[in-house]
Design a protein around this motif. Structure first.
Motif, PDB file in Angstrom:
ATOM      1  N   ALA A 180       0.835  -1.206   0.000  1.00 39.59           N
ATOM      2  CA  ALA A 180       0.000   0.000   0.000  1.00 39.59           C
ATOM      3  C   ALA A 180       0.860   1.242   0.000  1.00 39.59           C
ATOM      4  O   ALA A 180       1.920   1.314   0.598  1.00 39.59           O
ATOM      5  N   GLU A 181       0.410   2.264  -0.740  1.00 37.32           N
ATOM      6  CA  GLU A 181       1.126   3.522  -0.802  1.00 37.32           C
ATOM      7  C   GLU A 181       1.102   4.206   0.560  1.00 37.32           C
ATOM      8  O   GLU A 181       0.146   4.116   1.307  1.00 37.32           O
ATOM      9  N   ARG A 182       2.178   4.930   0.840  1.00 37.72           N
ATOM     10  CA  ARG A 182       2.232   5.720   2.058  1.00 37.72           C
ATOM     11  C   ARG A 182       2.168   7.184   1.660  1.00 37.72           C
ATOM     12  O   ARG A 182       2.825   7.605   0.703  1.00 37.72           O
ATOM     13  N   ARG A 185       1.503  10.238   6.152  1.00 39.37           N
ATOM     14  CA  ARG A 185       0.842  10.056   7.441  1.00 39.37           C
ATOM     15  C   ARG A 185       0.942   8.600   7.900  1.00 39.37           C
ATOM     16  O   ARG A 185       0.253   8.190   8.808  1.00 39.37           O
ATOM     17  N   GLY A 186       1.797   7.819   7.203  1.00 38.00           N
ATOM     18  CA  GLY A 186       1.937   6.410   7.557  1.00 38.00           C
ATOM     19  C   GLY A 186       0.947   5.576   6.793  1.00 38.00           C
ATOM     20  O   GLY A 186       0.274   6.036   5.871  1.00 38.00           O
ATOM     21  N   ALA A 187       0.841   4.297   7.142  1.00 32.64           N
ATOM     22  CA  ALA A 187       0.019   3.350   6.384  1.00 32.64           C
ATOM     23  C   ALA A 187      -1.443   3.380   6.795  1.00 32.64           C
ATOM     24  O   ALA A 187      -2.279   2.832   6.096  1.00 32.64           O
ATOM     25  N   ARG A 188      -1.770   4.037   7.913  1.00 30.99           N
ATOM     26  CA  ARG A 188      -3.125   3.928   8.443  1.00 30.99           C
ATOM     27  C   ARG A 188      -4.170   4.451   7.472  1.00 30.99           C
ATOM     28  O   ARG A 188      -5.171   3.787   7.211  1.00 30.99           O
ATOM     29  N   ARG A 189      -3.911   5.613   6.873  1.00 31.63           N
ATOM     30  CA  ARG A 189      -4.913   6.187   5.994  1.00 31.63           C
ATOM     31  C   ARG A 189      -5.150   5.331   4.747  1.00 31.63           C
ATOM     32  O   ARG A 189      -6.300   5.082   4.382  1.00 31.63           O
ATOM     33  N   PRO A 190      -4.078   4.833   4.055  1.00 31.63           N
ATOM     34  CA  PRO A 190      -4.335   3.950   2.920  1.00 31.63           C
ATOM     35  C   PRO A 190      -5.104   2.695   3.297  1.00 31.63           C
ATOM     36  O   PRO A 190      -5.959   2.239   2.531  1.00 31.63           O
ATOM     37  N   VAL A 191      -4.799   2.125   4.468  1.00 34.40           N
ATOM     38  CA  VAL A 191      -5.508   0.916   4.887  1.00 34.40           C
ATOM     39  C   VAL A 191      -6.988   1.217   5.077  1.00 34.40           C
ATOM     40  O   VAL A 191      -7.851   0.454   4.626  1.00 34.40           O
ATOM     41  N   LEU A 192      -7.300   2.325   5.726  1.00 34.79           N
ATOM     42  CA  LEU A 192      -8.694   2.702   5.926  1.00 34.79           C
ATOM     43  C   LEU A 192      -9.376   3.005   4.600  1.00 34.79           C
ATOM     44  O   LEU A 192     -10.547   2.674   4.394  1.00 34.79           O
ATOM     45  N   ARG A 193      -8.630   3.623   3.677  1.00 40.92           N
ATOM     46  CA  ARG A 193      -9.190   3.938   2.369  1.00 40.92           C
ATOM     47  C   ARG A 193      -9.521   2.656   1.602  1.00 40.92           C
ATOM     48  O   ARG A 193     -10.575   2.549   0.983  1.00 40.92           O
ATOM     49  N   VAL A 194      -8.601   1.700   1.642  1.00 38.64           N
ATOM     50  CA  VAL A 194      -8.827   0.422   0.961  1.00 38.64           C
ATOM     51  C   VAL A 194     -10.020  -0.307   1.578  1.00 38.64           C
ATOM     52  O   VAL A 194     -10.859  -0.860   0.870  1.00 38.64           O
ATOM     53  N   ALA A 195     -10.108  -0.275   2.926  1.00 41.38           N
ATOM     54  CA  ALA A 195     -11.231  -0.928   3.597  1.00 41.38           C
ATOM     55  C   ALA A 195     -12.557  -0.286   3.186  1.00 41.38           C
ATOM     56  O   ALA A 195     -13.549  -0.985   2.930  1.00 41.38           O
ATOM     57  N   GLY A 196     -12.584   1.040   3.130  1.00 39.93           N
ATOM     58  CA  GLY A 196     -13.799   1.734   2.708  1.00 39.93           C
ATOM     59  C   GLY A 196     -14.154   1.427   1.264  1.00 39.93           C
ATOM     60  O   GLY A 196     -15.334   1.254   0.915  1.00 39.93           O
ATOM     61  N   PHE A 197     -13.117   1.342   0.420  1.00 39.62           N
ATOM     62  CA  PHE A 197     -13.320   1.022  -0.988  1.00 39.62           C
ATOM     63  C   PHE A 197     -13.933  -0.369  -1.144  1.00 39.62           C
ATOM     64  O   PHE A 197     -14.882  -0.577  -1.898  1.00 39.62           O
ATOM     65  N   LEU A 198     -13.384  -1.327  -0.388  1.00 41.44           N
ATOM     66  CA  LEU A 198     -13.910  -2.689  -0.438  1.00 41.44           C
ATOM     67  C   LEU A 198     -15.340  -2.756   0.082  1.00 41.44           C
ATOM     68  O   LEU A 198     -16.168  -3.508  -0.439  1.00 41.44           O
ATOM     69  N   LEU A 245      -6.842  -3.281  -6.503  1.00 40.86           N
ATOM     70  CA  LEU A 245      -6.422  -2.535  -5.317  1.00 40.86           C
ATOM     71  C   LEU A 245      -4.985  -2.887  -4.933  1.00 40.86           C
ATOM     72  O   LEU A 245      -4.625  -4.066  -4.896  1.00 40.86           O
ATOM     73  N   PRO A 246      -4.157  -1.897  -4.639  1.00 33.87           N
ATOM     74  CA  PRO A 246      -2.778  -2.180  -4.248  1.00 33.87           C
ATOM     75  C   PRO A 246      -2.676  -2.632  -2.797  1.00 33.87           C
ATOM     76  O   PRO A 246      -3.561  -2.369  -1.986  1.00 33.87           O
ATOM     77  N   GLY A 247      -1.580  -3.323  -2.506  1.00 34.51           N
ATOM     78  CA  GLY A 247      -1.269  -3.656  -1.119  1.00 34.51           C
ATOM     79  C   GLY A 247      -1.997  -4.852  -0.561  1.00 34.51           C
ATOM     80  O   GLY A 247      -1.996  -5.048   0.652  1.00 34.51           O
ATOM     81  N   LEU A 248      -2.626  -5.677  -1.406  1.00 31.59           N
ATOM     82  CA  LEU A 248      -3.378  -6.830  -0.922  1.00 31.59           C
ATOM     83  C   LEU A 248      -2.758  -8.126  -1.431  1.00 31.59           C
ATOM     84  O   LEU A 248      -2.106  -8.161  -2.468  1.00 31.59           O
ATOM     85  N   TRP A 249      -2.985  -9.213  -0.695  1.00 31.09           N
ATOM     86  CA  TRP A 249      -2.605 -10.537  -1.174  1.00 31.09           C
ATOM     87  C   TRP A 249      -3.309 -10.825  -2.491  1.00 31.09           C
ATOM     88  O   TRP A 249      -4.386 -10.279  -2.762  1.00 31.09           O
ATOM     89  N   PRO A 250      -2.740 -11.717  -3.311  1.00 30.78           N
ATOM     90  CA  PRO A 250      -3.449 -12.132  -4.529  1.00 30.78           C
ATOM     91  C   PRO A 250      -4.836 -12.687  -4.204  1.00 30.78           C
ATOM     92  O   PRO A 250      -4.986 -13.551  -3.358  1.00 30.78           O
TER      93      PRO A 250
END
Length: 403
Positions: A203-205, A208-221, A336-341
């Motif tokens: 996941a892109e940083r 602000r660290g990885a937290r925001r991309p992780v939350l963004r990906v979760a919201g996207f999913l 989506l970037p940053g996820l397992w296959p």
């Protein structure tokens, strides 16, 4: 100009299509033989319904293992082995000696179906990247053809008096053999072999660290799950309530009552077979928005001015409207970037299955309190949800770009 795919890629496309066909075909053979299973085990309607409910339960619980399996074994081996095991498992469904074992066999069927579903879509998207254009909808169209032909095969076997065991042994053996043959022609190499450099990595940083991309990906999913669950609920409404509405509230006979689901499924199949051409021109996003509007307008009008022809047409328009939505959601999730296959597809598939699980009892509650017609207002509302949430899908440029 876009380079034409090589022979190996074309063979891989045919092999993936075979997996989709087999996945649709194998269990559809079982459904017309439910009455014999029920009678053979002396089950009540409630017991049969409970056993059938074990399928989505297995899909929801075990389906989340699809991504780790793909990461460990690859989408080719995961999809083919899971489908081959589905072929073996249908025999156990037909020969289960008691209620508990029938529930177990159907739980396993749902589990294997969920894993196959995710893995074959993941591999289909690998092939799509090789083609550089949308082809995923055609795979889903082939699945629909397999399901229809499987249903006819099961009904024909029952009508001909073919023993349940013999029928399912033949069906299972053919499915398992086709899956194992398909494995030979699927794409080799790692799951990200066809991605552009840098895609699908960590996941892109953003400072602000990885937290925001992780939350963004979760919201996207979550949004992808919502749009696909809305499409799933439309499909389920045609299967669960279309016939009852036509027969009980509009006075149609048994044959005409069956046309609600036939209209929806047939239009959905046509929409999927033609959908790739539309997606290449308009993109997933606009195609889904137009589809959501079609569901909203078609079923909305059918419920406002109830009639048998209008209802059959409304379900047909709804099927056409949702044809490309779930493939589009899988496509967006897989990018989506940053996820397992396969992780994005796994989560999206998990959420869309809720669209099959929750609406039937909710519509039933409304139907018992008021009418099926009022309960079916959920269908145009689902179209509105698709219309409003389709922005999460990819637009024309992203969908058409070679990968």
């Amino acid at each position: 100009m876009r380079a034409e795919p090589g022979r190996g890629v074309i063979r891989a496309r045919v092999a993936v299509a075979a997996l989709f066909f087999g996945n649709g075909f194998v269990f559809a053979n079982v459904v017309p033989r439910y009455p014999e299973i029920k009678a053979g085990l002396d089950l009540s309607n409630a017991q049969l319904g409970t056993a059938i409910a074990a399928m989505p339960l297995g899909a929801i619980i075990v389906g989340l293992l699809a991504s780790p399996l793909i990461k460990r074994f690859g989408s080719a081996r995961t999809s083919t082995i899971a489908l081959a095991l589905m072929g073996v498992n249908v025999v156990f469904i037909g020969t289960a000696p008691g209620f508990g074992l029938l529930c177990g066999a159907l739980f396993v069927a749902g589990s294997l179906d969920a894993v196959t579903d995710v893995a074959m879509n993941a591999h289909g998207l690998r092939v799509q990247r090789r083609y550089g254009r949308s082809i995923l909808n055609s795979f889903h169209g082939v699945w629909s053809i397999g399901a229809v032909l499987g249903g006819f095969a099961g009904a024909g076997a029952a009508q001909a008096g073919l023993s349940l065991t013999a029928h399912l042994v033949v069906t299972g053996a053919l499915t398992a053999a086709a899956a194992l043959v398909a494995l030979r022609y699927l794409l080799p190499g790692p799951e990200d072999a066809e991605r552009a450099e840098g895609a699908g990595g960590e996941a892109e940083r953003d400072g602000r660290g990885a937290r925001r991309p992780v939350l963004r990906v979760a919201g996207f999913l979550a949004l992808l799950g919502l749009v696909s669950a809305a499409a799933a609920s439309v499909e389920d409404a045609g299967a669960s309530w279309g016939s009852l509405y036509l027969r009980d509230e509009l006075g149609a006979n048994a044959f005409v009552g069956g046309l609600a689901f036939a209209s929806l499924q047939g239009a959905q199949t046509v929409g999927r077979l033609l959908g790739d051409r539309v997606v290449r021109r308009l993109g997933d996003r606009l195609t889904a928005r137009l589809g959501g509007a079609l569901v909203l307008a078609g079923m909305g009008a059918a419920l406002l001015w109830p009639s048998v022809p209008g209802t059959v047409a409304g379900f047909g328009l709804a099927g056409l409207g949702i044809a490309t939505v779930i493939p589009a959601a899988f496509h967006a999730a897989d990018e989506l970037p940053g996820l397992w296959p396969g992780a994005g597809i796994t989560v999206t598939a998990f959420l869309l299955r809720i669209g099959f699980l929750l609406p039937p009892p909710l519509v039933g509650l409304v139907a018992d309190a008021e009418s099926i017609r009022l309960g079916l207002v959920a269908v145009p509302l689902a179209g509105l949800v698709i219309l409003l949430t389709a922005g999460v899908l990819e637009g024309r440029a992203a969908s058409a770009a070679p990968r």
